[in-house]
Scaffold this motif. Structure first.
Motif, short mmCIF file in Angstrom:
data_model
loop_
_atom_site.label_atom_id
_atom_site.label_comp_id
_atom_site.label_asym_id
_atom_site.label_seq_id
_atom_site.Cartn_x
_atom_site.Cartn_y
_atom_site.Cartn_z
N VAL A 167 0.54 -1.00 0.03
CA VAL A 167 0.06 -0.05 0.34
C VAL A 167 0.93 1.25 0.13
CG1 VAL A 167 -1.71 1.51 1.64
CG2 VAL A 167 -2.09 -1.66 0.88
N THR A 168 0.85 2.29 -0.86
CA THR A 168 2.12 2.83 -0.75
C THR A 168 1.34 3.95 -1.65
OG1 THR A 168 2.59 2.27 -3.41
CG2 THR A 168 4.14 1.18 -1.96
N ASP A 169 -0.09 4.12 -1.76
CA ASP A 169 -0.63 5.62 -1.77
C ASP A 169 -1.35 5.82 -1.04
OD1 ASP A 169 -3.01 7.19 -3.11
OD2 ASP A 169 -4.01 6.32 -4.41
N VAL A 170 -0.76 6.51 -0.64
CA VAL A 170 -1.18 7.00 1.80
C VAL A 170 -1.20 8.27 1.25
CG1 VAL A 170 -0.17 6.48 3.95
CG2 VAL A 170 0.13 5.16 2.50
N GLU A 171 -2.63 8.58 1.84
CA GLU A 171 -3.31 10.18 1.89
C GLU A 171 -2.78 10.73 2.98
OE1 GLU A 171 -3.11 12.77 -0.01
OE2 GLU A 171 -4.24 11.90 -2.14
N VAL A 172 -2.05 11.70 4.09
CA VAL A 172 -2.29 12.05 5.44
C VAL A 172 -2.63 13.17 5.66
CG1 VAL A 172 -0.45 11.94 7.19
CG2 VAL A 172 -0.08 10.21 5.92
N VAL A 173 -3.34 13.34 6.49
CA VAL A 173 -4.10 14.45 7.39
C VAL A 173 -3.67 14.61 9.11
CG1 VAL A 173 -6.31 16.20 7.62
CG2 VAL A 173 -6.35 14.61 5.74
N THR A 174 -2.49 15.29 9.05
CA THR A 174 -2.74 15.86 10.58
C THR A 174 -3.38 16.78 11.37
OG1 THR A 174 -0.33 14.83 9.73
CG2 THR A 174 0.14 15.62 11.49
N ALA A 175 -3.07 16.50 12.66
CA ALA A 175 -4.55 17.68 13.41
C ALA A 175 -2.67 17.43 14.53
CB ALA A 175 -5.95 17.27 14.46
#
Length: 200
Positions: A167-175
């Motif tokens: 799994v290399t398609d990774v979207e990250v959202v950080t708070a």
């Protein structure tokens, strides 16, 4: 029809920022979404021990070394892997605890990563077998850190584990900055919710 596997790992339930981000994402999904939830707080995956290791260590365990604990671990592992293989999108909550993954999330990966099933070793090196799957990561943390500065915090570790199984398609959202005061936290959460909603 898109299938989503949601993996929650926060120990703070509804108060968890990572869970709030996941909820925001799920609320934006269309009617054709199929969602399976795995809550590692309310139903944690056991840590590996001598009883479970034989059961989960390979694609085809050696039968005469299996104990009751080994068979139970194997059954759970097969279930967890089936959930991953059936998903188009993994939605993973990542609260940072002492700079790393929650141990419950690490245990989940310990079961999901199985040689011959979700990855394999080749003459060219390891190859991930979970292909055409993407991941959305909802990360929350008290401080502010640079994930690209060379220090192994939670996100590089998580991306490494995901990449190992393909799994290399990774979207990250950080708070982040939750410990910087109520106003800073509220602003960070609002920005992160807006960002993750756009990914749905």
């Amino acid at each position: 029809m898109t299938k989503y596997l949601v993996v929650r790992s926060a120990a703070t339930g509804a108060a968890s920022v990572s869970n709030q981000l996941i909820d925001t994402y799920l609320a934006e999904l269309g009617e054709d979404a199929v969602v399976v939830e795995r809550n590692l707080d309310t139903a944690p995956v056991p840590h590996i021990n001598s009883g479970s290791l034989v059961g989960i260590g390979r694609a085809a365990p050696v039968g005469d070394t299996m104990t009751d604990a080994s068979f139970e671990a194997r059954e759970l592992q097969d279930t967890l892997i089936a959930e991953v293989m059936d998903a188009d999108v993994l939605v993973i909550g990542l609260p940072i605890y002492n700079f790393g993954l929650p141990s419950t999330l690490k245990s989940w990966f310990d079961y999901v990563l199985r040689a011959g099933t979700t990855f394999q070793y080749t003459e060219q090196g390891p190859e991930g077998l979970v292909k055409k799957t993407k991941a959305i990561v909802a990360q929350s943390r008290a401080g502010k850190y640079d994930d690209d500065a060379g220090v192994i915090f939670g996100m590089p570790h998580l991306k490494g584990l995901l990449g190992f199984m393909g799994v290399t398609d990774v979207e990250v959202v950080t708070a982040e900055g939750m410990a910087f005061g109520p106003e800073a936290a509220a602003s960070a959460i609002a920005d992160a919710k807006a960002a993750i909603a756009k990914l749905a």
